[in-house]
Write a protein that holds these residues in place. Structure first.
Motif, PDB file in Angstrom:
ATOM      1  N   SER A  21       0.836  -1.208   0.000  1.00  0.00           N
ATOM      2  CA  SER A  21       0.000   0.000   0.000  1.00  0.00           C
ATOM      3  C   SER A  21       0.868   1.254   0.000  1.00  0.00           C
ATOM      4  CB  SER A  21      -0.929   0.007   1.216  1.00  0.00           C
ATOM      5  OG  SER A  21      -1.880  -1.021   1.098  1.00  0.00           O
ATOM      6  N   CYS A  22       1.948   1.218   0.770  1.00  0.00           N
ATOM      7  CA  CYS A  22       2.862   2.364   0.787  1.00  0.00           C
ATOM      8  C   CYS A  22       3.565   2.527  -0.565  1.00  0.00           C
ATOM      9  CB  CYS A  22       3.871   2.221   1.924  1.00  0.00           C
ATOM     10  SG  CYS A  22       3.134   2.505   3.553  1.00  0.00           S
ATOM     11  N   ALA A  23       3.917   1.408  -1.193  1.00  0.00           N
ATOM     12  CA  ALA A  23       4.521   1.475  -2.527  1.00  0.00           C
ATOM     13  C   ALA A  23       3.541   2.091  -3.520  1.00  0.00           C
ATOM     14  CB  ALA A  23       4.948   0.086  -2.991  1.00  0.00           C
ATOM     15  N   PHE A  24       2.268   1.769  -3.376  1.00  0.00           N
ATOM     16  CA  PHE A  24       1.274   2.312  -4.282  1.00  0.00           C
ATOM     17  C   PHE A  24       1.061   3.807  -4.040  1.00  0.00           C
ATOM     18  CE2 PHE A  24      -2.939   2.683  -6.287  1.00  0.00           C
ATOM     19  CZ  PHE A  24      -2.535   2.310  -7.558  1.00  0.00           C
ATOM     20  N   ILE A  25       1.117   4.244  -2.788  1.00  0.00           N
ATOM     21  CA  ILE A  25       1.049   5.681  -2.491  1.00  0.00           C
ATOM     22  C   ILE A  25       2.183   6.402  -3.221  1.00  0.00           C
ATOM     23  CG2 ILE A  25       1.424   7.414  -0.673  1.00  0.00           C
ATOM     24  CD1 ILE A  25      -0.085   5.513   1.227  1.00  0.00           C
ATOM     25  N   TYR A  26       3.374   5.839  -3.137  1.00  0.00           N
ATOM     26  CA  TYR A  26       4.525   6.428  -3.817  1.00  0.00           C
ATOM     27  C   TYR A  26       4.295   6.479  -5.327  1.00  0.00           C
ATOM     28  CZ  TYR A  26       9.299   7.192  -5.390  1.00  0.00           C
ATOM     29  OH  TYR A  26      10.406   7.703  -6.009  1.00  0.00           O
ATOM     30  N   SER A  27       3.800   5.386  -5.876  1.00  0.00           N
ATOM     31  CA  SER A  27       3.533   5.319  -7.309  1.00  0.00           C
ATOM     32  C   SER A  27       2.519   6.376  -7.735  1.00  0.00           C
ATOM     33  CB  SER A  27       3.029   3.924  -7.667  1.00  0.00           C
ATOM     34  OG  SER A  27       2.644   3.866  -9.015  1.00  0.00           O
ATOM     35  N   LEU A  28       1.439   6.501  -6.986  1.00  0.00           N
ATOM     36  CA  LEU A  28       0.424   7.512  -7.318  1.00  0.00           C
ATOM     37  C   LEU A  28       0.977   8.920  -7.185  1.00  0.00           C
ATOM     38  CD1 LEU A  28      -2.719   5.920  -5.669  1.00  0.00           C
ATOM     39  CD2 LEU A  28      -2.422   6.401  -8.111  1.00  0.00           C
ATOM     40  N   TYR A  29       1.780   9.149  -6.167  1.00  0.00           N
ATOM     41  CA  TYR A  29       2.396  10.470  -5.973  1.00  0.00           C
ATOM     42  C   TYR A  29       3.285  10.812  -7.162  1.00  0.00           C
ATOM     43  CZ  TYR A  29       5.308  14.171  -4.055  1.00  0.00           C
ATOM     44  OH  TYR A  29       5.990  15.349  -3.864  1.00  0.00           O
ATOM     45  N   MET A  30       4.010   9.827  -7.665  1.00  0.00           N
ATOM     46  CA  MET A  30       4.953  10.058  -8.755  1.00  0.00           C
ATOM     47  C   MET A  30       4.268  10.120 -10.126  1.00  0.00           C
ATOM     48  SD  MET A  30       7.761  10.528  -7.190  1.00  0.00           S
ATOM     49  CE  MET A  30       8.931  10.536  -8.533  1.00  0.00           C
ATOM     50  N   THR A  31       2.978   9.869 -10.195  1.00  0.00           N
ATOM     51  CA  THR A  31       2.254   9.870 -11.465  1.00  0.00           C
ATOM     52  C   THR A  31       2.463  11.159 -12.241  1.00  0.00           C
ATOM     53  OG1 THR A  31       0.585   8.370 -10.625  1.00  0.00           O
ATOM     54  CG2 THR A  31      -0.040   9.684 -12.506  1.00  0.00           C
ATOM     55  N   ASN A  32       2.414  12.282 -11.565  1.00  0.00           N
ATOM     56  CA  ASN A  32       2.557  13.577 -12.241  1.00  0.00           C
ATOM     57  C   ASN A  32       3.932  14.202 -12.019  1.00  0.00           C
ATOM     58  OD1 ASN A  32      -0.051  13.473 -13.270  1.00  0.00           O
ATOM     59  ND2 ASN A  32      -0.919  14.424 -11.462  1.00  0.00           N
ATOM     60  N   SER A  33       4.937  13.375 -11.788  1.00  0.00           N
ATOM     61  CA  SER A  33       6.291  13.898 -11.596  1.00  0.00           C
ATOM     62  C   SER A  33       7.022  13.973 -12.928  1.00  0.00           C
ATOM     63  CB  SER A  33       7.063  13.011 -10.622  1.00  0.00           C
ATOM     64  OG  SER A  33       7.242  11.729 -11.175  1.00  0.00           O
ATOM     65  N   LYS A  34       8.015  14.821 -12.954  1.00  0.00           N
ATOM     66  CA  LYS A  34       8.831  14.948 -14.165  1.00  0.00           C
ATOM     67  C   LYS A  34       9.704  13.702 -14.304  1.00  0.00           C
ATOM     68  CE  LYS A  34       8.990  19.894 -13.576  1.00  0.00           C
ATOM     69  NZ  LYS A  34       9.639  20.888 -12.731  1.00  0.00           N
ATOM     70  N   PRO A  35      10.008  13.294 -15.533  1.00  0.00           N
ATOM     71  CA  PRO A  35      10.903  12.143 -15.718  1.00  0.00           C
ATOM     72  C   PRO A  35      12.213  12.355 -14.965  1.00  0.00           C
ATOM     73  CG  PRO A  35       9.882  12.721 -17.796  1.00  0.00           C
ATOM     74  CD  PRO A  35       9.516  13.812 -16.812  1.00  0.00           C
ATOM     75  N   GLY A  36      12.641  11.355 -14.233  1.00  0.00           N
ATOM     76  CA  GLY A  36      13.878  11.424 -13.464  1.00  0.00           C
ATOM     77  C   GLY A  36      13.700  11.916 -12.033  1.00  0.00           C
ATOM     78  N   GLU A  37      12.544  12.477 -11.720  1.00  0.00           N
ATOM     79  CA  GLU A  37      12.278  12.943 -10.352  1.00  0.00           C
ATOM     80  C   GLU A  37      12.176  11.726  -9.425  1.00  0.00           C
ATOM     81  OE1 GLU A  37       8.704  15.450  -8.340  1.00  0.00           O
ATOM     82  OE2 GLU A  37       9.365  16.117 -10.322  1.00  0.00           O
ATOM     83  N   GLY A  39      11.351  11.823  -5.615  1.00  0.00           N
ATOM     84  CA  GLY A  39      10.425  11.832  -4.483  1.00  0.00           C
ATOM     85  C   GLY A  39      11.010  11.156  -3.254  1.00  0.00           C
ATOM     86  N   LEU A  40      12.263  11.463  -2.947  1.00  0.00           N
ATOM     87  CA  LEU A  40      12.974  10.766  -1.882  1.00  0.00           C
ATOM     88  C   LEU A  40      12.401  11.020  -0.491  1.00  0.00           C
ATOM     89  CD1 LEU A  40      16.665  11.083  -3.121  1.00  0.00           C
ATOM     90  CD2 LEU A  40      15.132   9.106  -3.244  1.00  0.00           C
ATOM     91  N   VAL A  41      11.874  12.214  -0.241  1.00  0.00           N
ATOM     92  CA  VAL A  41      11.305  12.496   1.081  1.00  0.00           C
ATOM     93  C   VAL A  41      10.100  11.585   1.324  1.00  0.00           C
ATOM     94  CG1 VAL A  41      10.156  14.237   2.513  1.00  0.00           C
ATOM     95  CG2 VAL A  41      12.165  14.866   1.165  1.00  0.00           C
ATOM     96  N   LEU A  42       9.195  11.523   0.361  1.00  0.00           N
ATOM     97  CA  LEU A  42       8.037  10.644   0.506  1.00  0.00           C
ATOM     98  C   LEU A  42       8.487   9.183   0.626  1.00  0.00           C
ATOM     99  CD1 LEU A  42       4.996  10.178   0.626  1.00  0.00           C
ATOM    100  CD2 LEU A  42       5.033   9.991  -1.875  1.00  0.00           C
ATOM    101  N   PHE A  43       9.448   8.796  -0.182  1.00  0.00           N
ATOM    102  CA  PHE A  43       9.969   7.433  -0.105  1.00  0.00           C
ATOM    103  C   PHE A  43      10.466   7.136   1.309  1.00  0.00           C
ATOM    104  CE2 PHE A  43      13.427   4.388  -0.199  1.00  0.00           C
ATOM    105  CZ  PHE A  43      12.857   3.319  -0.873  1.00  0.00           C
ATOM    106  N   GLY A  44      11.216   8.066   1.888  1.00  0.00           N
ATOM    107  CA  GLY A  44      11.741   7.892   3.244  1.00  0.00           C
ATOM    108  C   GLY A  44      10.638   7.782   4.287  1.00  0.00           C
TER     109      GLY A  44
END
Length: 191
Positions: A21-37, A39-44
């Motif tokens: 579920s946490c991995a999916f939160i990260y995936s959804l958060y990164m949906t609208n991120s720029k290529p190469g971004e 999201g290390l804070v959220l990952f942490g």
């Protein structure tokens, strides 16, 4: 895992629910991120949450710990998906998400009916013909419904990521059901 009735095997079922579920939160958060971004804070934060859950639940054997700590990321992921739809009111995505959330909710209800009325469900199971007994395994239905709902959520996430990257994706059907059909240009885009 369930058949052993051992707590250590129950952990093999429930701990991955929180981590995924946490991995999916990260995936959804990164949906609208720029290529190469990254999201290390959220990952942490999500890694710390999942690790904390694993340590706490491994030593403090109360089901409410799992229910709450799984419910929080599951609700966050649902709200993230709804937020994506508020930005982009794609009709097919609305249907995919609605079906997925309905499956999760239906499975959750069945799981809890079996938890709360175990003796009644077992009596019903004993009363029906043997070929119908597997249909009364309500916890099993939770796994089937939640599993397919998760698959639909992954397709939903892939679709919106590809749409953000302007690759003109569309939903399609294959032997598993709903799937994302990609444009040829997708291979050229860094994900």
């Amino acid at each position: 895992f369930h058949m052993t009735l051992q707590y250590s095997m129950q952990l093999m079922d429930e701990i991955p629910m929180v981590w995924s579920s946490c991995a999916f939160i990260y995936s959804l958060y990164m949906t609208n991120s720029k290529p190469g971004e990254k999201g290390l804070v959220l990952f942490g934060v999500l890694f710390l949450y999942s690790t904390s859950f694993t340590i706490i639940y491994s030593s403090w054997k109360h089901p409410i710990v799992h229910q709450v700590m799984y419910g929080i990321p599951a609700a966050v992921a649902a709200f993230q998906s709804i937020h994506l739809l508020l930005k982009d009111r794609d009709t097919v995505s609305i249907r995919i998400l609605a079906a997925s959330l309905t499956m999760y909710l239906g499975g959750f209800i069945l799981w809890n009916v079996e938890n709360q009325f175990c003796d009644t469900v077992q009596s019903l199971r004993a009363a029906v013909p043997s070929f119908l007994q597997p249909l009364t395994q309500l916890h099993g239905w939770w796994h089937l419904l939640a599993g397919y709902a998760t698959y639909m959520n992954v397709q939903f996430s892939i679709y919106h990521r590809l749409k953000f990257l302007k690759t003109s994706p569309r939903y399609g059907w294959d032997w598993v059901g709903v799937t994302v059909v990609k444009n040829d240009r997708i291979k050229k885009i860094k994900m």
